[in-house]
Scaffold this motif. Sequence first.
Motif, short mmCIF file in Angstrom:
data_model
loop_
_atom_site.label_atom_id
_atom_site.label_comp_id
_atom_site.label_asym_id
_atom_site.label_seq_id
_atom_site.Cartn_x
_atom_site.Cartn_y
_atom_site.Cartn_z
N ASP A 88 -6.40 -0.07 0.58
CA ASP A 88 -6.26 -1.37 1.03
C ASP A 88 -8.01 -2.18 0.61
O ASP A 88 -8.10 -3.22 -0.01
CB ASP A 88 -6.26 -1.93 2.44
CG ASP A 88 -4.68 -1.56 2.66
OD1 ASP A 88 -3.98 -1.18 1.89
OD2 ASP A 88 -4.31 -1.58 3.87
N PRO B 156 -0.37 6.85 -1.62
CA PRO B 156 -0.74 5.49 -0.92
C PRO B 156 -1.84 4.75 -1.83
O PRO B 156 -2.82 5.66 -2.76
CB PRO B 156 -1.22 6.06 0.44
CG PRO B 156 -1.55 7.56 0.18
CD PRO B 156 -0.76 8.08 -0.96
N SER C 96 0.74 -1.20 0.00
CA SER C 96 -0.05 0.13 -0.01
C SER C 96 0.70 1.16 -0.13
O SER C 96 0.47 2.14 -0.63
CB SER C 96 -0.95 -0.13 1.16
OG SER C 96 -1.79 -1.20 1.34
N GLN C 97 1.96 1.17 0.58
CA GLN C 97 2.96 2.56 0.50
C GLN C 97 4.16 2.23 0.02
O GLN C 97 4.69 0.99 -0.52
CB GLN C 97 3.17 2.70 2.15
CG GLN C 97 2.17 2.68 3.05
CD GLN C 97 1.55 4.10 2.92
OE1 GLN C 97 2.17 4.99 2.50
NE2 GLN C 97 0.16 4.02 3.10
N SER D 62 -2.19 -4.33 0.58
CA SER D 62 -1.81 -4.87 1.86
C SER D 62 -0.91 -3.76 2.34
O SER D 62 0.19 -3.49 1.58
CB SER D 62 -1.44 -6.36 1.70
OG SER D 62 -1.34 -6.86 3.03
N ASN D 63 -1.00 -3.90 3.51
CA ASN D 63 0.18 -2.97 4.48
C ASN D 63 1.25 -4.25 4.98
O ASN D 63 2.17 -3.60 5.86
CB ASN D 63 -0.51 -2.46 5.54
CG ASN D 63 -1.09 -0.91 5.29
OD1 ASN D 63 -0.65 -0.35 4.42
ND2 ASN D 63 -2.39 -0.99 5.74
#
Length: 873
Positions: free
Chosen positions: A577, A574, A168-169, A608-609
């Motif tokens: 999700d 970002p 996600s980042q 996903s993180n």
Amino acid sequence: MDVPAVTHGYENGWQGYAGWPEGAHLTSTPGAFPSSPPAEFHAQYQGLHNGPVGAAPEVPPPFCGTGRTALPSVRSQRQPAWAPSPPCINGLFNGLHLDSSNYSHLPAGGCPYLVQIMQDDKAEWEGKVFASEPTGPLPPLATTDCLMEDRGSASPHFIRCTSYAFPSQAAAAQQSHLPLGAIVAPLARLKETECPLPVCVAAMDKGHIPGCGVCGAHMCPFMAWQDCGQRFCCPFCGNLNEVPWQSYQPTGCQGKRVDSEENPELSWGSYEVLEMQKGQPPGLLLAVDVSSAAVRGGQLELVCQQLRMLLGFLTRDEAGDQSDLRLGLMTYDRKVHLYDLSPALSRPHMMVVMDTEELELPVWAGLLVPLRDCRDSLDSVLQQVPRLAMEAEDNPGSQELPIRAALRIFQALGCPGKLLVFHAAPPSDVTLTRGPSGFLRSAKPKSVFQPPDACISLAKECVSQGCSVHLFLFSQQDVGSAWPGHTTHFTGGGFFPYNGLQSEVDREQLNRDLRRCVETNTAYKAQLRVFVSKGLRVSGCYGAFIPGPDPTHVSMTALDGSTALALEFSHDGPLDDRRGVVIQAALSYTNAKGERRTQIHSLGVNCSNDLLDTFRSCQAQTLLTFYCKKMYARALERPPQELREELQVEVTRALACYRKHCCSSVVTHGQLVLPQFLKAFPVYLNSLRKSEVLLPGLRSSIPQRLQLRSRLVSMDARSTALYFYPLLLQLPVPAEECADLAPAEPVRCSASSLDPAGLYLAHGPLVLLLWVGRCVSPGALRQLFNTTSFSLLPPGEACLPVLDTPLSVCVRSLIETLQSHAPYSLKLLVAKQGEVSEEVIQPLLVEDKSPNGGASYPDFLYHLHVNSMRLLL
């Protein structure tokens, strides 16, 4: 001390082999790491040769970081004992124990077993249907034959992602060192039992729903409907779009339009749009070299015979009755001879163009005529061409002359097309130009892979017109001259070199290549547009085309079902999700009927993180294909040594990241930890690093490397995986005459797998090889080759005799099946154990040390582990 191979016992599952005694734990000092694999790390090597011929062994370089120490060359050339890898903890990782003080016994099964991985995937999916949906499971491997069903997301036939859970980042993506990318094959062939793509007409009165009016993305199931279907939010740009009243339908309780099942745009991940306008259908031009070199070598007469056979084949039902195909013919030496095949003429007229510098067409009518109207005229001309060329002067022309003439013809008729050039004279060197003083000077680029400026300029003209060039070369290329295949590479064509057409094998090869060129379903004047979700951007696109300034918009002359491109993504912000990521590839092209069509493929993947999700959702074969296209594209500007080091550094950092952030269980320093679905990646990566493109051997010529790069950079994931790890099949060897034969079984690509009493068939997209052991029974030789003596068996290019024996029928049927799935027609090579002909199989044994000095798989795996541990200490 002798210690049996046992496994660690942990409460939550298997962790790795512990067959070696535990030694001192590794520390942060460089001296704590062994500088090279211990001698006992390798089992006794029993293979073809003890090492490379004339090449120094290549050892992967150490990671350039803290505590850097140079790793000396690996002296051991012996290979380990292998076995299938054991199960993993929750499907997460596999362990290999490397830390020891006594390596007297190497446990079997230490390294991941690629053949077993592919066999397990085949057993899981063969005969089943994979449902392609946005939140579905990982797709089968590219080498697994499986039926695909589109349930709102493009099937893996068309798009495969390097990971199906994007971070996600941006920081997490950089930390993982895994590339975010996709392999796109817009025209991938579907199986006969799979549903064909639905076709929509690009008209709102026909029910077509337009896409986003802001970014230009096409309608797909991932559009978010609002206000009871009056508006939709585009996932690619985030803008709201009003729905035209002609296309309006209300939404149901689940937020979908009530007519979603009736419209492919709303329910299918892949569909096709038929544009209203129709252009000129493409043509097929045949250009034959009639210089004295072609006459003396006999290639002119053979080519004319093959073309006459091709005409008869095209008019038969088995070829689909292509009587509407527009055909044209030209012959050339220093001049260009055009043929007017108009049906209104009593006989064909030949026109000679003397001024080839400023090439202008005297007429253009009759140069391209439907096959049904010119079949007899063209056959008559092809019969007379060898006789008319008997008095040809010794003045061969350039292979670029017919390309420029074909461009003028296609431009005059306003249509795209395919050009087949049959060139017998030595290819001219376009890098030689005449300077101001009148002397010749070379304009060769610094890199051997960089095409000359003249080739790029000519290829750009072909791209704008849609002229796909296929070059059949019948002469040997001069040492040091430019490779003549650059134009064919950039125009979606093919380059087919032959050794003078002197053997029957070469003539059969020419016949198969000709038919494949004409039969292949080709898209002309193609434009590829790529759209990605907000928060991502396309940072690179790699394939067989001329790169442009915008990686989201690619122009191609032509492509077919086996052509694939690699897309690279990077974060702009970002990612959500909940919504995930949507990738859309839209290919607009002209088909064989002159219709303008657009194929739209939309794929949804998760976000996903957790980095663990990203690693667990990777696939080794897709990563291999991505890295292959990216590294081979960068070979135009960077030295191969830098690319090999970059590959190892990236994978080393990825393994270190996985070990540090994703491995929750306790493991020892000596265990190599790999994600479950990346167990096969090290062997693929090592094969890529030591390929002839990136690591040439003493016998690797520049034309061979250029030809190899040209073909691999356009291959799909299946063909790429089979090239870097070929299929090595152990054929059944009956002791006596019997009708019941066991099926051919795949074995590891290692010399230790070759039994002197066995027969092995090695298959890849560019090779088909039959290895014969010196101890094969006379009965098996008689059934397959009609001889009982190993010494009388001729090596090299061969055609198997047609025998009515169980082994002959089995092998010939297997070869025919493999040929039908290969992207190129292949010649069968026979290699005999212990003879010079056996050298051709050495590059295919990718787990061993390669002839060009590339490291063996165990050595490379060892250095990956050592260098990844350096990053953590």
